[in-house]
Design a protein around this motif. Structure first.
Motif, PDB file in Angstrom:
ATOM      1  N   ARG A  15      48.342 -31.351  42.481  1.00  0.00           N
ATOM      2  CA  ARG A  15      49.224 -31.838  43.548  1.00  0.00           C
ATOM      3  C   ARG A  15      50.368 -32.703  43.019  1.00  0.00           C
ATOM      4  NH1 ARG A  15      46.453 -33.323  48.846  1.00  0.00           N
ATOM      5  NH2 ARG A  15      46.713 -35.397  48.059  1.00  0.00           N
ATOM      6  N   ARG A  16      50.898 -32.340  41.835  1.00  0.00           N
ATOM      7  CA  ARG A  16      52.087 -33.014  41.306  1.00  0.00           C
ATOM      8  C   ARG A  16      53.133 -31.958  41.004  1.00  0.00           C
ATOM      9  NH1 ARG A  16      48.372 -35.992  38.222  1.00  0.00           N
ATOM     10  NH2 ARG A  16      47.935 -37.964  39.254  1.00  0.00           N
ATOM     11  N   VAL A  17      54.421 -32.355  41.099  1.00  0.00           N
ATOM     12  CA  VAL A  17      55.487 -31.382  40.918  1.00  0.00           C
ATOM     13  C   VAL A  17      55.425 -30.771  39.523  1.00  0.00           C
ATOM     14  CG1 VAL A  17      57.970 -31.047  40.849  1.00  0.00           C
ATOM     15  CG2 VAL A  17      56.980 -32.508  42.591  1.00  0.00           C
ATOM     16  N   ARG A  18      55.256 -31.639  38.519  1.00  0.00           N
ATOM     17  CA  ARG A  18      55.248 -31.140  37.154  1.00  0.00           C
ATOM     18  C   ARG A  18      54.049 -30.204  36.930  1.00  0.00           C
ATOM     19  NH1 ARG A  18      55.701 -35.961  33.145  1.00  0.00           N
ATOM     20  NH2 ARG A  18      56.424 -36.973  35.037  1.00  0.00           N
ATOM     21  N   GLY A  19      52.906 -30.604  37.478  1.00  0.00           N
ATOM     22  CA  GLY A  19      51.716 -29.775  37.350  1.00  0.00           C
ATOM     23  C   GLY A  19      51.902 -28.428  38.014  1.00  0.00           C
ATOM     24  N   VAL A  20      52.547 -28.435  39.184  1.00  0.00           N
ATOM     25  CA  VAL A  20      52.784 -27.190  39.907  1.00  0.00           C
ATOM     26  C   VAL A  20      53.698 -26.278  39.101  1.00  0.00           C
ATOM     27  CG1 VAL A  20      53.953 -26.250  41.923  1.00  0.00           C
ATOM     28  CG2 VAL A  20      52.317 -28.086  42.203  1.00  0.00           C
ATOM     29  N   LEU A  21      54.720 -26.864  38.469  1.00  0.00           N
ATOM     30  CA  LEU A  21      55.618 -26.077  37.624  1.00  0.00           C
ATOM     31  C   LEU A  21      54.821 -25.408  36.501  1.00  0.00           C
ATOM     32  CD1 LEU A  21      58.477 -25.251  36.659  1.00  0.00           C
ATOM     33  CD2 LEU A  21      58.546 -27.388  35.375  1.00  0.00           C
ATOM     34  N   GLY A  22      53.974 -26.201  35.851  1.00  0.00           N
ATOM     35  CA  GLY A  22      53.160 -25.652  34.764  1.00  0.00           C
ATOM     36  C   GLY A  22      52.260 -24.536  35.253  1.00  0.00           C
ATOM     37  N   ALA A  23      51.602 -24.752  36.401  1.00  0.00           N
ATOM     38  CA  ALA A  23      50.690 -23.738  36.927  1.00  0.00           C
ATOM     39  C   ALA A  23      51.428 -22.467  37.274  1.00  0.00           C
ATOM     40  CB  ALA A  23      49.969 -24.288  38.148  1.00  0.00           C
ATOM     41  N   ALA A  24      52.620 -22.607  37.887  1.00  0.00           N
ATOM     42  CA  ALA A  24      53.387 -21.421  38.261  1.00  0.00           C
ATOM     43  C   ALA A  24      53.807 -20.644  37.016  1.00  0.00           C
ATOM     44  CB  ALA A  24      54.615 -21.825  39.080  1.00  0.00           C
ATOM     45  N   LEU A  25      54.227 -21.367  35.960  1.00  0.00           N
ATOM     46  CA  LEU A  25      54.604 -20.681  34.717  1.00  0.00           C
ATOM     47  C   LEU A  25      53.399 -19.964  34.121  1.00  0.00           C
ATOM     48  CD1 LEU A  25      56.996 -23.276  33.072  1.00  0.00           C
ATOM     49  CD2 LEU A  25      57.578 -21.045  34.025  1.00  0.00           C
ATOM     50  N   LEU A  26      52.232 -20.609  34.195  1.00  0.00           N
ATOM     51  CA  LEU A  26      51.004 -20.004  33.682  1.00  0.00           C
ATOM     52  C   LEU A  26      50.693 -18.706  34.427  1.00  0.00           C
ATOM     53  CD1 LEU A  26      49.042 -20.995  31.518  1.00  0.00           C
ATOM     54  CD2 LEU A  26      47.612 -21.898  33.339  1.00  0.00           C
ATOM     55  N   PHE A  27      50.818 -18.761  35.759  1.00  0.00           N
ATOM     56  CA  PHE A  27      50.546 -17.557  36.552  1.00  0.00           C
ATOM     57  C   PHE A  27      51.583 -16.481  36.265  1.00  0.00           C
ATOM     58  CE2 PHE A  27      48.208 -20.048  40.122  1.00  0.00           C
ATOM     59  CZ  PHE A  27      47.202 -20.318  39.225  1.00  0.00           C
ATOM     60  N   GLY A  28      52.841 -16.905  36.065  1.00  0.00           N
ATOM     61  CA  GLY A  28      53.868 -15.942  35.696  1.00  0.00           C
ATOM     62  C   GLY A  28      53.537 -15.274  34.371  1.00  0.00           C
ATOM     63  N   ALA A  29      53.070 -16.089  33.410  1.00  0.00           N
ATOM     64  CA  ALA A  29      52.700 -15.542  32.103  1.00  0.00           C
ATOM     65  C   ALA A  29      51.558 -14.551  32.253  1.00  0.00           C
ATOM     66  CB  ALA A  29      52.308 -16.679  31.162  1.00  0.00           C
ATOM     67  N   ALA A  30      50.583 -14.880  33.114  1.00  0.00           N
ATOM     68  CA  ALA A  30      49.455 -13.966  33.316  1.00  0.00           C
ATOM     69  C   ALA A  30      49.950 -12.642  33.871  1.00  0.00           C
ATOM     70  CB  ALA A  30      48.440 -14.596  34.268  1.00  0.00           C
ATOM     71  N   SER A  31      50.926 -12.706  34.793  1.00  0.00           N
ATOM     72  CA  SER A  31      51.422 -11.470  35.393  1.00  0.00           C
ATOM     73  C   SER A  31      52.192 -10.642  34.360  1.00  0.00           C
ATOM     74  CB  SER A  31      52.262 -11.820  36.613  1.00  0.00           C
ATOM     75  OG  SER A  31      53.467 -11.139  36.615  1.00  0.00           O
ATOM     76  N   VAL A  32      52.954 -11.319  33.489  1.00  0.00           N
ATOM     77  CA  VAL A  32      53.671 -10.594  32.433  1.00  0.00           C
ATOM     78  C   VAL A  32      52.671  -9.938  31.477  1.00  0.00           C
ATOM     79  CG1 VAL A  32      55.161 -10.864  30.423  1.00  0.00           C
ATOM     80  CG2 VAL A  32      55.737 -11.993  32.555  1.00  0.00           C
ATOM     81  N   LEU A  33      51.640 -10.706  31.117  1.00  0.00           N
ATOM     82  CA  LEU A  33      50.608 -10.186  30.217  1.00  0.00           C
ATOM     83  C   LEU A  33      49.952  -8.947  30.816  1.00  0.00           C
ATOM     84  CD1 LEU A  33      49.006 -10.729  27.613  1.00  0.00           C
ATOM     85  CD2 LEU A  33      47.425 -12.077  28.981  1.00  0.00           C
ATOM     86  N   ALA A  34      49.662  -9.013  32.126  1.00  0.00           N
ATOM     87  CA  ALA A  34      49.019  -7.877  32.788  1.00  0.00           C
ATOM     88  C   ALA A  34      49.917  -6.654  32.744  1.00  0.00           C
ATOM     89  CB  ALA A  34      48.682  -8.247  34.229  1.00  0.00           C
TER      90      ALA A  34
END
Lengths: 328, 376
Positions: A271-290
């Motif tokens: 529930r922090r802006v920076r954390g959310v940015l990191g999580a979104a990038l992580l999910f984006g990376a997972a989608s690229v990997l897939a």
């Protein structure tokens, strides 16, 4: 893409180029999730969990494309660059309307926020396909007709620095989509707003303890309205990017669970802006990997399982950290 | 202690019944309002909105005709069979949502439970073999066990780690659906089929049809029985009693020393077991093989059914029948008019929205109205 780039690049330069390609791909995949997750964060901090992110994105994606299409049809004399912006406005307006509907039902009519959110998702799923079938005559997508997309921003005068040029203007040299820049700007803006602005402080206070905020004279209901609307606006930007940037068409159910992933990113990011940015990038990376694994005929489903799994583990770790008396 | 709790519970129930009687007009009103908005939307897009709506509302009925040479004839039975099949699925899913609801748990996990248990039932049916009296109970056991275990996970995460069951059940859905796709596409795929699908289940493992040209099987008869079972579990057993107390008066339950954690986990697991019956119905009754693209989102239909029945297990089959009727009518509408069947999704969403509202008018308006009345 990576192996051949490394092969014909020269050493460190080739590696840098490959890395840049990867970063850009991750960014592209992460932007819709990031927008929606920021929206989810705003409403979550105001004490209103927004389950409807998925539906809001979907409706914005639909009305963005349809709005641009009909702007061209209805006003043939319109300058070519204006139509997609009118579409974007239509998409955002639809997103705001849907978020407003959720807010009215929750705050005025006392509807349960979660159930109402699910209803909004169903409404969005049904309405977009229904209107798609009615307006376009195709239930699947708008692939049959060409629809405009929002422009990309090209940074000029970088031909002297090939790596920087590639980073800022992409592989094809056309620049990045305007909404990618918007997303990157939204992160510090939102962070500053939540930390500094009076309204941001009110918003967090409302979510922390509604009764105390009310007693302190904060207009709680208005704050929650604003939070839900802002959440709808941000999720709407994510939806518009999906149909007018990431792809240039609308598909039935094209959000494909991104709204729920965005909700997950809120919790994975603590529930922090920076954390959310990191999580979104992580999910984006997972989608690229897939996508990359899918090209190699590997089962991609395992990769798609990772984001939700990581979220559950993050929730477990967070729960262990602040182990208090459970109240349910 | 238990005695005293029971007394206060009964008082609470009496109050609830009084409230419900007061608001008994609200449910039909909500459904009516949603149908009305749907009619408005149909009128905007259709050339013949009234006929389309007539088909929506009556299209699911069998056509009963009488003629001198053929005698009594019933046509369109397949369509009515579809209503019954769908109603069974919806009953199981409604129970899957309603049981955790009664313990005040928002489980959105019916989707994941359904996918995994359908997979378990299909796997047992494909690889166990043997006569029907071996395979079918084994498939049932596998499905129910899978659904129960998967259903308990959000409960365990909540009790142990204080994680919101809404978020975890949504995440578990995503995982379960991907696992299902992985299993069908990679391990159980029929190499002879042109698309990604499991082989046909052996005849011994499928439920046989009771009505010609339909998939009305014994599972359809099992749906009301399951509802009765859920009612007995909830109203006539200690575990069910604890679920209700934990749901309606959590602070009281904690004071009285009820095992709240265990109760929550059990309620969510029981919901999973009922979702598993829907999975078994779909895999061994309706489709008889599992395609990779089985559509997610069925769990939300269960939510609608549970809301329409106000989480009362005995009413769930009726709510399911109503919605199945509407859905089948929507298919008929799509085939015979220019209105597409997704209209019914909009109506579904509106019914949910209208049913969960507490008031007809915003508080401020009613306040203003009262003030105005007092002033004049």
């Amino acid at each position: 893409m990576t192996p051949d780039l490394i092969a014909d690049g020269q050493g460190i330069h080739g590696l840098g180029a490959a890395l840049i390609v990867l970063v850009i791909a991750v960014l592209r995949a992460a932007v819709p999730i990031l927008f929606a997750a920021l929206g989810g964060l705003v409403s979550e901090l105001a004490g209103c969990i927004n389950i409807a992110l998925e539906g809001i994105m979907l409706v914005a994606a639909f009305f963005g494309v349809i709005g641009a299409l009909y702007a061209q049809r209805w006003f043939p004399g319109l300058p070519l660059w204006l139509a997609p912006w009118l579409g974007c406005a239509a998409g955002l307006l639809a997103a705001l309307l849907l978020a407003g509907l959720l807010a009215v039902f929750h705050l005025e009519l006392n509807a349960d926020l979660i159930v109402a959110g699910i209803a909004i998702n169903l409404l969005a799923g049904g309405l977009t396909v229904f209107l798609l079938a009615t307006l376009i005559g195709d239930k699947g997508s708008t692939a049959g007709i060409s629809t405009p997309s929002l422009p990309s921003l090209h940074a000029p005068g970088l031909s002297g620095w090939p790596l920087v040029d590639q980073l800022l203007n992409g592989e094809s040299g056309q620049g990045h989509h305007v909404l990618i820049y918007a997303a990157l700007c939204a992160v510090p803006l939102l962070s500053g707003f939540l930390a500094r602005a009076r309204f941001g402080v009110w918003l967090r206070a409302t979510g922390e303890n509604r009764a105390a905020a009310l007693a302190a004279g904060i207009p709680v209901r208005r704050v929650q309205y604003a939070a839900l609307m802002l959440s709808g606006l941000l999720a709407g930007l994510g939806g518009v990017y999906l149909s007018m940037g990431y792809l240039t068409l609308f598909q039935a159910d094209m959000t494909a669970g991104r709204g729920f992933l965005a909700l997950a990113a809120v919790f994975l990011g603590a529930r922090r802006v920076r954390g959310v940015l990191g999580a979104a990038l992580l999910f984006g990376a997972a989608s690229v990997l897939a996508t990359r694994l899918g090209a190699l005929h590997w089962p991609t489903q395992v990769v798609y399982m990772l984001p939700p799994l990581m979220t559950i583990i993050a929730l477990m770790v967070a729960g262990r950290r602040r182990r208090r008396i459970t109240n349910f | 202690m238990r005695q005293r709790m029971k007394q206060s519970m009964e008082q609470g129930t009496a109050q609830a019944i009084a409230e419900r009687a007061q608001h008994s007009w609200r449910l039909p009103l909500a459904v009516f309002a949603a149908l009305l908005v749907g009619l408005g939307m149909t009128a905007l897009v259709s050339g013949e909105p009234l006929r389309a709506y007539l088909v929506l509302l009556t299209g699911a009925l069998p056509d009963i005709g009488w003629s001198a040479e053929h005698g009594l004839q019933m046509r369109r039975m397949a369509r009515f069979g579809a209503v019954l099949e769908d109603a069974a699925t919806l009953t199981f899913l409604g129970l899957a949502v309603a049981l955790p609801f009664r313990a005040r748990q928002f489980s959105l996990g019916a989707d994941g439970e359904l996918f995994l248990s359908a997979l378990a039932a299909a796997a047992v049916s494909l690889y166990l073999g043997g006569p029907a009296w071996v395979v079918l109970p084994a498939a049932l056991a596998a499905a129910v066990l899978t659904g129960f275990v998967w259903g308990t996970l959000p409960g365990l995460l909540k009790v142990r780690y204080n994680a919101s069951e809404i978020v975890t059940s949504l995440m578990l859905n995503l995982i379960a659906i991907q696992f299902y796709r992985l299993a069908v596409a990679s391990w159980m795929r029929d190499p002879g089929a042109g698309f990604q699908v499991t082989p046909l289940l052996p005849a011994a493992a499928t439920f046989s049809s009771l009505l010609a040209h339909t998939n009305v099987t014994v599972m359809v008869l099992g749906a009301p029985l399951a509802a009765m079972l859920a009612w007995v579990l909830l109203m006539r057993t200690t575990a069910g009693y604890e679920m209700r107390v934990a749901g309606s008066a959590p602070a009281f339950a904690r004071q009285a020393g009820l095992p709240i954690g265990r109760t929550l986990v059990l309620a969510m697991g029981a919901g999973g077991a009922f979702a598993a019956l829907a999975g078994l119905h779909i895999s061994n009754g309706l489709l008889k093989r599992l395609p990779v693209d089985l559509a997610p989102g069925l769990g939300y239909d269960g939510l609608l059914v549970a809301l329409l029945a106000r989480n009362e297990p005995r009413l769930i089959p009726w709510a399911a029948l109503f919605y199945a009727y509407l859905r089948t009518g929507a298919q008929a509408m799509e085939r015979s008019t220019d209105v597409s069947r997704e209209m019914v999704l909009v109506i579904q969403a509106l019914i949910i929205l209208f049913v969960v509202t507490d008031r007809l008018l915003p508080q401020r308006w009613t306040d203003a109205l009262t003030r105005w009345r007092h002033a004049s």
